[in-house]
Write a protein that holds these residues in place. Structure first.
Motif, short mmCIF file in Angstrom:
data_model
loop_
_atom_site.label_atom_id
_atom_site.label_comp_id
_atom_site.label_asym_id
_atom_site.label_seq_id
_atom_site.Cartn_x
_atom_site.Cartn_y
_atom_site.Cartn_z
N PHE A 79 80.61 -9.43 -28.33
CA PHE A 79 81.36 -8.49 -29.15
C PHE A 79 82.38 -9.26 -29.98
CE2 PHE A 79 80.52 -5.26 -25.72
CZ PHE A 79 79.71 -4.47 -26.50
N ASN A 80 82.55 -8.87 -31.24
CA ASN A 80 83.59 -9.42 -32.12
C ASN A 80 83.61 -10.94 -32.09
OD1 ASN A 80 84.31 -6.83 -32.79
ND2 ASN A 80 85.87 -6.71 -31.22
N SER A 81 84.77 -11.48 -32.38
CA SER A 81 84.98 -12.92 -32.36
C SER A 81 85.31 -13.35 -30.93
CB SER A 81 86.14 -13.27 -33.29
OG SER A 81 86.44 -14.62 -33.19
N LEU A 82 84.54 -14.27 -30.39
CA LEU A 82 84.71 -14.67 -29.00
C LEU A 82 85.95 -15.53 -28.76
CD1 LEU A 82 81.04 -15.42 -27.96
CD2 LEU A 82 82.38 -13.37 -27.53
N ASP A 83 86.63 -15.98 -29.82
CA ASP A 83 87.85 -16.76 -29.62
C ASP A 83 89.06 -15.86 -29.34
OD1 ASP A 83 87.73 -15.79 -32.20
OD2 ASP A 83 88.85 -17.46 -33.07
N LYS A 84 88.92 -14.56 -29.58
CA LYS A 84 90.02 -13.62 -29.31
C LYS A 84 89.84 -12.95 -27.96
CE LYS A 84 90.99 -12.54 -34.11
NZ LYS A 84 91.07 -11.50 -35.12
N TYR A 85 88.86 -12.09 -27.87
CA TYR A 85 88.64 -11.31 -26.65
C TYR A 85 87.21 -11.53 -26.17
CZ TYR A 85 92.59 -8.90 -28.74
OH TYR A 85 93.79 -8.62 -29.32
N LYS A 86 87.04 -11.46 -24.85
CA LYS A 86 85.71 -11.61 -24.28
C LYS A 86 85.46 -10.46 -23.31
CE LYS A 86 85.80 -16.57 -24.68
NZ LYS A 86 85.98 -17.84 -24.01
N PHE A 87 84.26 -9.92 -23.38
CA PHE A 87 83.83 -8.87 -22.47
C PHE A 87 82.69 -9.41 -21.61
CE2 PHE A 87 85.68 -6.61 -26.02
CZ PHE A 87 86.43 -5.62 -25.39
N TYR A 88 82.76 -9.14 -20.32
CA TYR A 88 81.74 -9.60 -19.38
C TYR A 88 81.20 -8.42 -18.57
CZ TYR A 88 83.72 -14.29 -20.04
OH TYR A 88 84.16 -15.48 -20.57
#
Length: 167
Positions: A79-88
């Motif tokens: 989701f989105n830019s992985l350098d900001k937020y990450k979902f697992y």
């Protein structure tokens, strides 16, 4: 009441190790101490009209403490830019061992089981490595056979922070 069917909050504390296997597979290992308060729901309740409305031959413990060990596989969702937020999404087993005293009624009724194995799944949100918000559902079954089948399912919501950020 026989069927309280109300769920009260408990608490959990422990530590967790996050890692990457071969720079591709994310995993966590966690060790925790849990204080669990339950809402009991009895499928086999009895009536003895007109003397007793509802009763059961077994009464589960309403609060107890467990030690928990878990190993989870984490799948990164793009989701989105992985350098900001990450979902697992997480998936894996956990093992709970009841360390609190088992009530006399549970020992008499043959439900003095201490070991529960769970299948865990859930979601986690990583905010730039500062903290992780998680929601895990744990579906549990007894590891030993007993005359009274007891199932421990729970939903955990919480936050994980790094120890170095505390001090």
């Amino acid at each position: 009441s026989i069927n309280s069917n109300t769920y009260q909050g408990g608490y959990s504390g422990g530590f967790r190790i996050d890692g990457i296997y071969k720079e591709k597979h994310f995993y966590t290992l966690s060790f925790a101490l849990n204080r669990i308060t339950v809402g009991n729901y009895y499928k086999n309740k009895h009536t003895l009209s007109p003397f007793f409305e509802e009763f059961t031959h077994f009464k589960a413990d309403n609060a107890f403490t467990t030690l928990s060990i878990a190993a989870h596989y984490k799948k990164l969702l793009p989701f989105n830019s992985l350098d900001k937020y990450k979902f697992y999404i997480i998936l894996g087993p956990s093992f709970n061992y009841k360390i609190s005293r088992i009530s006399n009624e549970n020992l008499i009724n043959g439900a003095g089981n201490r070991s529960i194995i769970n299948g865990d799944f859930g979601a986690e949100f990583d905010n730039k490595g500062y903290y992780i918000l998680f929601a895990h559902y744990k579906l549990g079954v007894n590891m030993t056979s007993s005359t009274v089948p007891v199932q421990l399912n729970r939903f955990e919501i919480g936050m994980s922070i790094k120890a170095k950020d505390l001090f």
